[in-house]
Write a protein that holds these residues in place. Structure first.
Motif, PDB file in Angstrom:
ATOM      1  N   ARG A  13      40.611  49.773  32.444  1.00 37.27           N
ATOM      2  CA  ARG A  13      39.427  49.850  31.589  1.00 37.27           C
ATOM      3  C   ARG A  13      38.601  48.602  31.822  1.00 37.27           C
ATOM      4  O   ARG A  13      39.139  47.481  31.825  1.00 37.27           O
ATOM      5  CB  ARG A  13      39.829  49.968  30.119  1.00 37.27           C
ATOM      6  N   VAL A  14      37.316  48.761  32.045  1.00 39.16           N
ATOM      7  CA  VAL A  14      36.449  47.632  32.390  1.00 39.16           C
ATOM      8  C   VAL A  14      36.333  46.677  31.203  1.00 39.16           C
ATOM      9  O   VAL A  14      35.984  47.085  30.096  1.00 39.16           O
ATOM     10  CB  VAL A  14      35.052  48.116  32.825  1.00 39.16           C
ATOM     11  N   ARG A  15      36.621  45.404  31.460  1.00 37.62           N
ATOM     12  CA  ARG A  15      36.577  44.379  30.428  1.00 37.62           C
ATOM     13  C   ARG A  15      35.247  43.613  30.457  1.00 37.62           C
ATOM     14  O   ARG A  15      34.556  43.587  31.470  1.00 37.62           O
ATOM     15  CB  ARG A  15      37.750  43.414  30.617  1.00 37.62           C
ATOM     16  N   TRP A  16      34.950  42.948  29.327  1.00 35.20           N
ATOM     17  CA  TRP A  16      33.713  42.189  29.202  1.00 35.20           C
ATOM     18  C   TRP A  16      33.609  41.113  30.276  1.00 35.20           C
ATOM     19  O   TRP A  16      32.535  40.863  30.831  1.00 35.20           O
ATOM     20  CB  TRP A  16      33.636  41.558  27.802  1.00 35.20           C
ATOM     21  N   SER A  17      34.727  40.466  30.601  1.00 33.44           N
ATOM     22  CA  SER A  17      34.711  39.370  31.566  1.00 33.44           C
ATOM     23  C   SER A  17      34.438  39.835  32.987  1.00 33.44           C
ATOM     24  O   SER A  17      34.212  39.005  33.877  1.00 33.44           O
ATOM     25  CB  SER A  17      36.052  38.623  31.535  1.00 33.44           C
ATOM     26  N   GLU A  18      34.430  41.146  33.224  1.00 31.92           N
ATOM     27  CA  GLU A  18      34.262  41.679  34.579  1.00 31.92           C
ATOM     28  C   GLU A  18      32.844  42.168  34.868  1.00 31.92           C
ATOM     29  O   GLU A  18      32.565  42.608  35.978  1.00 31.92           O
ATOM     30  CB  GLU A  18      35.251  42.832  34.805  1.00 31.92           C
ATOM     31  N   VAL A  25      30.030  46.214  36.638  1.00 32.42           N
ATOM     32  CA  VAL A  25      31.105  45.396  37.188  1.00 32.42           C
ATOM     33  C   VAL A  25      30.586  44.546  38.342  1.00 32.42           C
ATOM     34  O   VAL A  25      29.958  45.062  39.278  1.00 32.42           O
ATOM     35  CB  VAL A  25      32.275  46.284  37.655  1.00 32.42           C
ATOM     36  N   PHE A  26      30.847  43.252  38.266  1.00 30.00           N
ATOM     37  CA  PHE A  26      30.484  42.338  39.348  1.00 30.00           C
ATOM     38  C   PHE A  26      31.297  42.715  40.587  1.00 30.00           C
ATOM     39  O   PHE A  26      32.502  42.977  40.495  1.00 30.00           O
ATOM     40  CB  PHE A  26      30.770  40.903  38.916  1.00 30.00           C
ATOM     41  N   ASN A  27      30.652  42.722  41.748  1.00 28.53           N
ATOM     42  CA  ASN A  27      31.270  43.330  42.934  1.00 28.53           C
ATOM     43  C   ASN A  27      32.607  42.715  43.322  1.00 28.53           C
ATOM     44  O   ASN A  27      33.484  43.407  43.831  1.00 28.53           O
ATOM     45  CB  ASN A  27      30.302  43.292  44.120  1.00 28.53           C
ATOM     46  N   PHE A  69      30.555  50.278  48.601  1.00 25.51           N
ATOM     47  CA  PHE A  69      30.087  50.541  47.238  1.00 25.51           C
ATOM     48  C   PHE A  69      29.223  51.800  47.225  1.00 25.51           C
ATOM     49  O   PHE A  69      28.244  51.898  47.960  1.00 25.51           O
ATOM     50  CB  PHE A  69      29.294  49.344  46.720  1.00 25.51           C
ATOM     51  N   ASN A  70      29.592  52.738  46.359  1.00 24.62           N
ATOM     52  CA  ASN A  70      28.837  53.976  46.229  1.00 24.62           C
ATOM     53  C   ASN A  70      28.098  54.071  44.891  1.00 24.62           C
ATOM     54  O   ASN A  70      27.003  54.618  44.820  1.00 24.62           O
ATOM     55  CB  ASN A  70      29.776  55.178  46.369  1.00 24.62           C
ATOM     56  N   ALA A  71      28.718  53.570  43.837  1.00 20.86           N
ATOM     57  CA  ALA A  71      28.110  53.577  42.502  1.00 20.86           C
ATOM     58  C   ALA A  71      28.797  52.510  41.669  1.00 20.86           C
ATOM     59  O   ALA A  71      29.848  51.987  42.050  1.00 20.86           O
ATOM     60  CB  ALA A  71      28.234  54.953  41.852  1.00 20.86           C
ATOM     61  N   SER A  72      28.227  52.180  40.519  1.00 20.53           N
ATOM     62  CA  SER A  72      28.715  51.063  39.711  1.00 20.53           C
ATOM     63  C   SER A  72      29.528  51.548  38.521  1.00 20.53           C
ATOM     64  O   SER A  72      29.183  52.531  37.859  1.00 20.53           O
ATOM     65  CB  SER A  72      27.541  50.231  39.202  1.00 20.53           C
ATOM     66  N   ALA A  73      30.586  50.806  38.235  1.00 15.40           N
ATOM     67  CA  ALA A  73      31.318  50.988  36.981  1.00 15.40           C
ATOM     68  C   ALA A  73      30.691  50.094  35.922  1.00 15.40           C
ATOM     69  O   ALA A  73      30.145  49.027  36.235  1.00 15.40           O
ATOM     70  CB  ALA A  73      32.784  50.628  37.171  1.00 15.40           C
ATOM     71  N   ARG A  74      30.790  50.528  34.660  1.00 12.05           N
ATOM     72  CA  ARG A  74      30.130  49.804  33.580  1.00 12.05           C
ATOM     73  C   ARG A  74      31.128  49.393  32.506  1.00 12.05           C
ATOM     74  O   ARG A  74      32.263  49.869  32.476  1.00 12.05           O
ATOM     75  CB  ARG A  74      29.020  50.677  32.965  1.00 12.05           C
ATOM     76  N   LEU A  75      30.664  48.514  31.649  1.00 10.29           N
ATOM     77  CA  LEU A  75      31.495  47.969  30.583  1.00 10.29           C
ATOM     78  C   LEU A  75      32.201  49.066  29.792  1.00 10.29           C
ATOM     79  O   LEU A  75      31.581  50.050  29.382  1.00 10.29           O
ATOM     80  CB  LEU A  75      30.633  47.128  29.640  1.00 10.29           C
TER      81      LEU A  75
END
Length: 290
Positions: A13-18, A25-27, A69-75
């Motif tokens: 699960r995407v965390r705030w720090s990422e 999400v930062f690459n 990279f194809n698409a971005s994950a989000r918070l």
């Protein structure tokens, strides 16, 4: 690249720090996701990494990583990171990975490792046992076998696991760990493909205070492999043994930290928590189908 191409998938699960200021999400973190999936991949193989590499006389070093990279994950999004061993060469191992949001592959990657001497970091041929282990996992073969028997046969392996988990890790006194029931119980030990014991449990003999009610205890699994299926394997083996001898129910005393593990196996809590050897426990029970 599809989810079905991967036998192993790690949920994250995407965390705030990422994430960055756009909450995506930062690459650089995708490299961490893939590397974390490699760690989980070894666990899925029931392979305690450090012990196995020491036994084989080598280690694995990352040579190259490529990410597309194809698409971005989000918070706060839920992701699954797939990992598979694509090819094993003479001294190299190529892994393919992918980060999925549902069925969508957001990121794909390749990780090239080299098997090498840990002191000089010079390459060595991948040992046959490791090569076969990887091939067997990707072919869908089981990674564990479970042996059941008496203390005379399984005591050395079961005892070593219990000492490592209960005495060394949890600080339980030796005098509280061993009792006369060990000589009477049916023991189960799960072994990996190098015949290393990775999990154990015991089923007490019938004829206790409540006829038809079995009791399973002393459930122990190597810390580095918890969540990899060893504990579930020995529990299933002893549950089936209890059913086969005619028991209608299985009771156990679970450490509160392991309560969720037993719930996933169908157990439910009965009564209030209690203290045992300085650790909070709870009674749990499972009804056996006829």
């Amino acid at each position: 690249m599809n989810r079905k191409n991967f036998r192993y998938l790690l949920p994250l699960r995407v965390r705030w720090s990422e994430v960055d200021l756009q909450k995506i999400v930062f690459n650089a973190h995708y490299h961490t996701y893939l590397d974390t999936a490699i760690q989980g991949y070894w666990r899925a193989l029931a392979l305690p990494y450090e012990a196995v590499m020491h036994r084989l006389g080598g280690d694995i070093f990352l040579k190259k990583t490529t990410v597309e990279f194809n698409a971005s994950a989000r918070l706060d999004e839920r992701l699954d990171v797939g990992m598979r061993c694509e090819r094993v060469g003479n001294s190299s191992m190529l892994f393919h990975g992918a980060v999925f949001r549902g069925e969508q592959a957001l990121v794909t990657g390749e990780l090239l490792y080299v098997y090498a001497d840990p002191a000089t970091q010079t390459s060595r041929p991948v040992p046959a046992p490791l090569r076969q282990w990887l091939a067997a996992f990707e072919a869908g073969e089981p990674m564990l076998r479970v042996a059941t028997g008496g203390w005379d046969a399984l005591g050395p392996d079961a005892g070593a696991l219990r000492r490592e988990v209960f005495v060394q890790e949890q600080g339980i006194a030796e005098r509280d760990e061993w009792d006369a029931q060990d000589a009477l119980a049916l023991h189960a030990v799960a072994y990996n493909r190098l015949d290393q014991p990775v999990a154990t449990a015991r089923l007490l003999p019938p004829g206790g205070a409540a006829p038809g009610v079995a009791h399973i205890g002393r459930v122990a699994s190597l810390a580095v492999l918890r969540g990899g299926g060893g504990g579930s394997a020995v529990m299933r083996a002893l549950t089936e043994a209890a059913r086969s001898r005619g028991d209608r129910r299985v009771n156990l005393s679970a450490q509160r930290s392991a309560e969720a593990f037993y719930r996933r196996l169908g157990y439910r809590v009965e009564g209030e928590p209690f203290d045992e050897v300085g650790i909070e426990h709870v009674h749990m029970t499972l009804a056996l189908a006829n």
